[in-house]
Design an enzyme around this catalytic site. Structure first.
Site, mmCIF file in Angstrom:
data_model
loop_
_atom_site.group_PDB
_atom_site.id
_atom_site.type_symbol
_atom_site.label_atom_id
_atom_site.label_comp_id
_atom_site.label_asym_id
_atom_site.label_seq_id
_atom_site.Cartn_x
_atom_site.Cartn_y
_atom_site.Cartn_z
ATOM 1 N N CYS A 1 0.835 -1.203 0.000
ATOM 2 C CA CYS A 1 0.000 0.000 0.000
ATOM 3 C C CYS A 1 0.875 1.260 0.000
ATOM 4 C CB CYS A 1 -0.979 -0.057 1.172
ATOM 5 S SG CYS A 1 -2.305 1.143 1.036
ATOM 6 N N GLU B 1 -1.477 -8.857 4.520
ATOM 7 C CA GLU B 1 -1.321 -9.232 5.928
ATOM 8 C C GLU B 1 -2.650 -9.436 6.645
ATOM 9 O OE1 GLU B 1 -0.922 -6.345 4.560
ATOM 10 O OE2 GLU B 1 -1.012 -4.635 5.906
ATOM 11 N N HIS C 1 -3.675 -5.419 0.806
ATOM 12 C CA HIS C 1 -3.042 -5.781 2.079
ATOM 13 C C HIS C 1 -2.965 -7.297 2.262
ATOM 14 C CE1 HIS C 1 -2.649 -1.815 3.990
ATOM 15 N NE2 HIS C 1 -3.636 -1.497 3.165
#
Ligand code: XMP
Length: 528
Positions: A82, A179, A177
Site C-alpha cells: 500500500c 497481511e 493488504h
C-alpha cells in the site's frame, strides 16, 4: 543469529499483522520506524529482506516519511504494501495520483504475467484464463506510472496498477493488504516473499526457540538469582516456566494475592507452579491489607492507584528479603515493546500504555530479565504449551492487574468480592461447557474476554413465597482481536438462561442477572 526480515512501519494500524505472518512463515522479524537512518539499515546483520508497511498518510505529502535510500541499495528483496508500494514507486521514479475517493474493502485483483511473488497463487480463474485474487484494499492515492525497471504485476477494475515488480532487483509492490485475514491468499503471498524470494530457511520455530532462549537466559544470569512477580496470567506464567527450565532454583517467584482474584485462583497457581513444577513460589496473602487500603474508596482511578501502589510495596518487601537476587524477571512481550517505543517517540496515536509493572525496576536496583521480549502473544502461548503448562492456563482470557477491584463498582468489600467470585465461576464454567455446534468450539474459546461485574445496588425479587431484596450482577462477554475495539458477544439465549438460573439459585445474595450489550467504543470492556 537468526535470518531476519526488517519491517519498516509507516503508521498502519495493521503493521503487527505483517510481523505475525512473517513469523508464521518461519522467519524472525522486527518492526522499526519507517524513518530509521541508512546506517541502521546497513548495519543489520542476517538481513534477508525488507517489508514497507501501509499508512494512513499520503506518500506525496510534504511531510510524508521517506523510505531510507539504503533500503533500495542494500541488495536484499523489498516488498512494499500500500503506502509502501506508493513510496517505493515515487522514490524510484514512478508517479502517483491523489484521490479524494478511498477504495476500501473487498476487491478482486487480476495477476498479470508470471512474477516470482504471485506465480501459481490464485483464488480462482476467469473464463478468459486470468488468475484472480480475493483481497482487501484500503487506499486513496494510486500509482499511475511505473518506475523504470518495473513491470505490471496486478490490476483491478478501479486500480490499473495494483501490483508492480522489478524482478532483477527483487523489488515488489502490492496496493492491497496481504497481511489481513480478508486477503485469502495473504499467508501464501507473504510466505512466498519470505521463503522463496528472500531465501529464509525456516530457522524460527518454537521447539528450537526453547533451547535458544534457555541458553540465552543461562548466559545472561550466570549463577545469579532471579525474582519474578507471578500473576497467574499467561505472560508471567510462561516467563516463569521458561526461566525455571533454564536455571531451576535460582528463580524465586512472588505471588501476591490481593484478595481480588477469581475463585480458587491462588490455589491453582500454587498447584501448578509450586506442586507440579517444583518452583520456589512465595505466596503472599495480602488480601486484608489491600481491602483495608480500599475501604471507603469509590473512584475507579483512585482504586487502581491504591492497588498498583500496594502491589509494588509488597513485592518490594518480598524481593528485598532475597539478598542474592540480582535480576527482576518480567513477562514483557513484543507488542509491549513496540507500543512503549511508539509512545516514547510520540508517534503513537490512541495506543494505551501498560503500567502494571511501573516503578519496580528503578526502586529495586535489579537488572531486568525479559525473555519474552521478542514474542507475540500467540508465540508465547505456543511456548507455554511446549514448556508443559496446562492449556487452560495458556489459553486463558486476559485478567486485569487490579482484578475484581475494577469489576466491583464503587467501594470494594470482601462480601461483594466473595459473591462476585462465585457468580463469575458459574458463568465461566457454563461458557466452557457449552459448545457451539457450528464451529465445534466452546463459547469460552469463541469469546475473547468474559466475566461478571458486581453492581452494588439491590433490587426486589421473589423466591418461593418470600420477597427478596438482593444484589445485581452483569455478565459481560466480548469478541475482539486487539482489545482496542470490541463487539459484545451474541451468546445463545439458552446459555444466558442457564447461567442466570444457576447464579440466582446457587449464590444467595444475588437475585438478578443482566447481560451487557454495549460495544467498545463507546463503552469500555471493563466497567471501571
Ligand atoms: P478496557 O476496559 O479499557 O480494557 O476496554 C481493555 C483491556 O485491558 C484490560 N485492562 C487492564 N489490564 N490493568 C491490566 O492489566 C488494568 O488496569 C486494566 N484495565 C483494563 C481489560 O481487562 C481488557 O482486556
Amino acid at each position: 543469529m537468526h535470518q531476519r526480515i526488517l519491517i519498516l512501519d509507516y503508521g498502519s494500524q495493521v503493521t503487527q499483522l505483517i510481523a505475525r505472518r512473517v513469523r508464521e512463515a518461519g522467519a524472525y522479524c522486527e518492526i522499526h520506524p519507517g524513518d530509521v537512518g541508512d546506517d541502521f539499515i546497513n548495519a543489520q546483520e542476517g538481513l534477508q529482506g525488507i517489508i514497507l508497511s501501509g499508512s494512513h498518510a499520503s506518500a506525496y505529502a510534504d511531510d510524508a516519511l521517506k523510505v531510507p535510500a539504503a533500503v533500495f541499495t542494500r541488495g536484499v528483496p523489498v516488498l512494499g504494501i500500500c503506502y509502501g508500494m506508493q513510496a517505493m514507486a515515487l522514490q524510484l521514479g514512478g508517479e502517483l495520483e491523489g484521490s479524494e475517493q478511498r477504495e476500501f474493502g473487498y476487491a478482486e485483483v487480476r495477476a498479470h504475467g508470471h512474477t516470482a511473488l504471485l506465480n501459481d497463487i490464485q483464488d480462482f480463474v476467469t473464463p478468459e484464463g486470468h488468475g484472480m485474487l480475493k483481497v482487501w484494499m484500503s487506499h486513496g492515492d494510486k500509482v499511475t506510472a511505473l518506475p523504470p525497471g518495473f513491470k505490471l504485476m496486478a490490476s483491478t477494475a478501479s486500480c490499473a496498477i495494483a501490483g508492480m515488480a522489478d524482478e532483477a532487483r527483487r523489488f515488489y509492490g502490492v496496493q492491497f493488504h496481504p497481511e489481513v485475514t480478508h486477503t485469502v491468499q495473504g499467508p501464501a503471498i507473504i510466505s512466498r516473499f519470505v521463503q522463496t524470494i528472500c531465501g529464509c530457511t525456516g530457522d524460527w520455530n518454537m521447539p528450537d526457540y526453547v533451547d535458544e532462549a534457555i541458553r540465552n537466559i543461562r548466559e545472561q544470569v550466570g549463577d545469579d538469582e532471579v525474582v519474578l512477580g507471578l500473576s497467574g496470567g499467561v505472560d508471567s506464567s510462561v516467563a516463569a516456566a521458561l526461566i525455571h527450565r533454564a536455571i531451576g532454583d535460582q528463580l524465586t517467584c512472588v505471588f501476591v494475592d490481593h484478595g481480588l482474584l477469581r475463585l480458587d485462583e491462588g490455589k491453582q497457581v500454587m498447584a501448578t507452579f509450586a506442586d507440579n513444577f517444583g518452583m520456589k513460589v512465595i505466596h503472599v496473602d495480602a488480601s486484608a491489607r489491600f481491602l483495608s487500603e480500599l475501604a471507603g474508596v469509590t473512584d475507579p482511578e483512585a482504586k487502581r492507584k491504591i492497588i498498583g501502589k500496594e502491589f509494588v510495596h509488597i513485592f518490594q518487601d518480598e524481593a528485598s528479603k532475597l539478598k542474592n537476587a540480582r535480576w527482576l524477571a518480567q513477562g514483557t512481550i513484543y507488542p509491549d515493546v513496540i507500543e512503549s517505543a511508539a509512545a516514547k517517540s510520540g508517534k503513537a496515536t490512541g495506543i494505551k500504555s501498560h503500567h502494571n509493572v511501573g516503578g519496580l525496576p528503578e526502586t529495586l536496583n535489579l537488572r531486568l530479565l525479559e525473555p519474552l521480549r521478542e514474542l507475540f502473544k500467540d508465540e508465547v502461548r505456543k511456548l507455554g504449551v511446549e514448556l508443559g503448562l496446562p492449556p487452560g492456563m495458556v489459553y486463558r482470557h486476559p485478567f486485569p492487574g487490579p482484578g475484581l477491584g475494577v469489576r466491583i463498582l464503587g467501594e470494594v468489600k470482601k462480601e461483594y468480592a466473595d459473591l462476585l467470585r462465585r457468580a463469575d465461576a458459574i458463568f465461566i464454567e457454563e461458557l466452557n461447557n457449552t459448545v457451539d455446534p457450528a464451529t465445534g468450539k466452546s463459547w469460552y474459546e469463541l469469546t475473547s474476554q468474559a466475566f461478571t461485574v458486581f453492581l452494588p445496588v439491590k433490587s426486589v425479587g421473589v423466591m418461593g413465597d418470600s420477597r427478596t431484596y438482593e444484589y445485581v450482577v452483569a455478565l459481560r462477554a466480548v469478541e475482539t482481536s486487539d482489545f482496542m475495539t470490541a463487539d459484545w458477544a451474541e451468546l445463545p439465549y439458552a446459555l444466558l438462561k442457564r447461567v442466570s438460573g444457576r447464579i440466582i439459585n446457587e449464590v444467595r445474595g444475588i437475585n438478578r442477572v443482566t447481560y451487557d450489550v454495549s460495544s467498545k467504543p463507546p463503552a469500555t470492556i471493563e466497567w471501571e
